[in-house]
Design a protein around this motif. Sequence first.
Motif, PDB file in Angstrom:
ATOM      1  N   VAL A 158     -57.910 -11.048  25.931  1.00 47.40           N
ATOM      2  CA  VAL A 158     -56.962 -11.000  26.757  1.00 47.40           C
ATOM      3  C   VAL A 158     -55.914 -11.783  27.348  1.00 47.40           C
ATOM      4  O   VAL A 158     -56.016 -12.502  27.002  1.00 47.40           O
ATOM      5  CB  VAL A 158     -58.308 -10.431  27.735  1.00 47.40           C
ATOM      6  N   GLY A 159     -55.337 -10.506  28.085  1.00 48.63           N
ATOM      7  CA  GLY A 159     -54.233 -11.762  28.502  1.00 48.63           C
ATOM      8  C   GLY A 159     -53.077 -11.377  28.435  1.00 48.63           C
ATOM      9  O   GLY A 159     -52.843 -10.124  27.832  1.00 48.63           O
ATOM     10  N   SER A 166     -55.045  -2.547  21.493  1.00 47.90           N
ATOM     11  CA  SER A 166     -55.481  -2.693  22.573  1.00 47.90           C
ATOM     12  C   SER A 166     -56.559  -1.791  23.037  1.00 47.90           C
ATOM     13  O   SER A 166     -55.683  -0.776  24.540  1.00 47.90           O
ATOM     14  CB  SER A 166     -55.441  -4.123  23.076  1.00 47.90           C
ATOM     15  N   LEU A 167     -58.058  -1.695  23.759  1.00 48.87           N
ATOM     16  CA  LEU A 167     -58.219  -1.441  25.241  1.00 48.87           C
ATOM     17  C   LEU A 167     -57.644  -1.101  26.568  1.00 48.87           C
ATOM     18  O   LEU A 167     -56.772  -0.075  26.998  1.00 48.87           O
ATOM     19  CB  LEU A 167     -59.964  -1.630  25.068  1.00 48.87           C
ATOM     20  N   PHE A 168     -57.087  -2.211  26.817  1.00 50.64           N
ATOM     21  CA  PHE A 168     -56.920  -3.093  27.909  1.00 50.64           C
ATOM     22  C   PHE A 168     -55.224  -2.370  28.006  1.00 50.64           C
ATOM     23  O   PHE A 168     -54.258  -2.068  28.571  1.00 50.64           O
ATOM     24  CB  PHE A 168     -56.609  -4.419  28.588  1.00 50.64           C
ATOM     25  N   GLY A 169     -54.429  -2.887  26.446  1.00 52.79           N
ATOM     26  CA  GLY A 169     -53.197  -1.953  26.687  1.00 52.79           C
ATOM     27  C   GLY A 169     -52.830  -0.614  26.406  1.00 52.79           C
ATOM     28  O   GLY A 169     -52.061  -0.418  27.060  1.00 52.79           O
ATOM     29  N   ARG A 170     -54.314  -0.279  26.291  1.00 52.53           N
ATOM     30  CA  ARG A 170     -54.151   1.469  26.418  1.00 52.53           C
ATOM     31  C   ARG A 170     -53.810   1.540  27.883  1.00 52.53           C
ATOM     32  O   ARG A 170     -53.262   2.182  28.026  1.00 52.53           O
ATOM     33  CB  ARG A 170     -54.824   2.092  25.437  1.00 52.53           C
ATOM     34  N   ALA A 296     -54.884  -9.320  35.507  1.00 50.77           N
ATOM     35  CA  ALA A 296     -53.694  -8.897  36.203  1.00 50.77           C
ATOM     36  C   ALA A 296     -52.389  -9.863  35.681  1.00 50.77           C
ATOM     37  O   ALA A 296     -51.074  -8.416  36.030  1.00 50.77           O
ATOM     38  CB  ALA A 296     -53.604 -10.163  37.520  1.00 50.77           C
ATOM     39  N   ASP A 297     -52.334 -10.237  34.551  1.00 51.87           N
ATOM     40  CA  ASP A 297     -50.769 -10.868  33.615  1.00 51.87           C
ATOM     41  C   ASP A 297     -50.324  -9.093  33.215  1.00 51.87           C
ATOM     42  O   ASP A 297     -49.523  -8.920  32.590  1.00 51.87           O
ATOM     43  CB  ASP A 297     -50.967 -11.878  33.585  1.00 51.87           C
ATOM     44  N   VAL A 298     -51.881  -9.005  32.626  1.00 52.58           N
ATOM     45  CA  VAL A 298     -52.032  -7.823  31.668  1.00 52.58           C
ATOM     46  C   VAL A 298     -50.923  -6.996  32.442  1.00 52.58           C
ATOM     47  O   VAL A 298     -49.750  -6.170  31.794  1.00 52.58           O
ATOM     48  CB  VAL A 298     -53.016  -7.393  30.574  1.00 52.58           C
ATOM     49  N   TRP A 299     -51.218  -6.213  33.787  1.00 50.56           N
ATOM     50  CA  TRP A 299     -50.439  -5.158  33.891  1.00 50.56           C
ATOM     51  C   TRP A 299     -48.905  -5.685  34.915  1.00 50.56           C
ATOM     52  O   TRP A 299     -48.204  -4.820  34.442  1.00 50.56           O
ATOM     53  CB  TRP A 299     -51.478  -4.874  35.440  1.00 50.56           C
ATOM     54  N   THR A 300     -49.243  -7.107  35.022  1.00 52.02           N
ATOM     55  CA  THR A 300     -47.553  -7.051  35.363  1.00 52.02           C
ATOM     56  C   THR A 300     -46.302  -7.345  34.473  1.00 52.02           C
ATOM     57  O   THR A 300     -45.789  -6.220  34.503  1.00 52.02           O
ATOM     58  CB  THR A 300     -47.633  -9.123  35.946  1.00 52.02           C
TER      59      THR A 300
END
Length: 306
Positions: A158-159, A166-170, A296-300
Amino acid sequence: MRVLLLGADGFIGRRVADRFFTDPELQVTVLGRRDSADIRFDLASGSPGALTRFLDAVMPRVVVNCAGATYGTQRDLVRANTVAVATVCEAIRRSAEPARLIHLGSAAEYGPVSIGAAVPESADPRPIGPYGVSKLAGTELALSSGLDTVVLRVFDTVGPGAPAGSLFGRLAESLRRALERGEPQVRTADLSAFRDFVDVRDVARAVHAAAFSAATGVVNIGSGSGTRLRDAAGLLVRAAGFEGRLVEEGRSGGPIVPGQDPGDRPGEVLWRQADVRTARDRLGWRPRVPLEESLADVWTEIACRV
């Protein structure tokens, strides 16, 4: 030290390139399919002989293979994750001065494991699905090549830069749309399983450490702890400031508990947790970036995208 980096345009490869280019001890050459590469070459379709000529021109002491595919047809996955590895290994064997090979494997090679336990490198791989099978085939080719080889079996990465698929990208993109439209809920996949999340920057540090080590064989790269997907998603929701609710779709089976037989829900990987003692002992590596910071960095990154 001369390094040939393969797959520098991928999620992990970009961070490995960043790490390597800032090390004054390394002279890095990038080989890939895109114009940004120093050497244009398609590992999935190119011949070992042609790649050997590039190796003899560069004369790297280390070849780092971050290339591969996570999504696509079975044919695409086999070509990217298995055939390409065979080409790399054969080319290195034919070269005038065979280099050390650092190959990136995947936790998907293990398949279902005992719930609640950390999986060691000695565990018998039992992958399910074409991705895990194709990655394991690539790992076995690298390990049986006769080369100085270490396979970093990377867990759930992740990151920043997380792929859109990816799950968190989506999920991050869905949260952004919901906030823009004032929607009260976001739909997501089943979040009942557990995964071992490791930040992509920590993975890059592990690759860097492996380049200077004498470690061979398989080395797990993960956080060493299993986290429920639902809890990880909650961290991303909190980072986004979303006050609505997540609606999980396609949930199956009951709760996952330690000691449960993974065969109770066939075809699913319910648990991933890496035993990372080998990475600590042989690479001097430990994860540094906490999951909350990674997400948090993914969201930013998603929030700032124009």
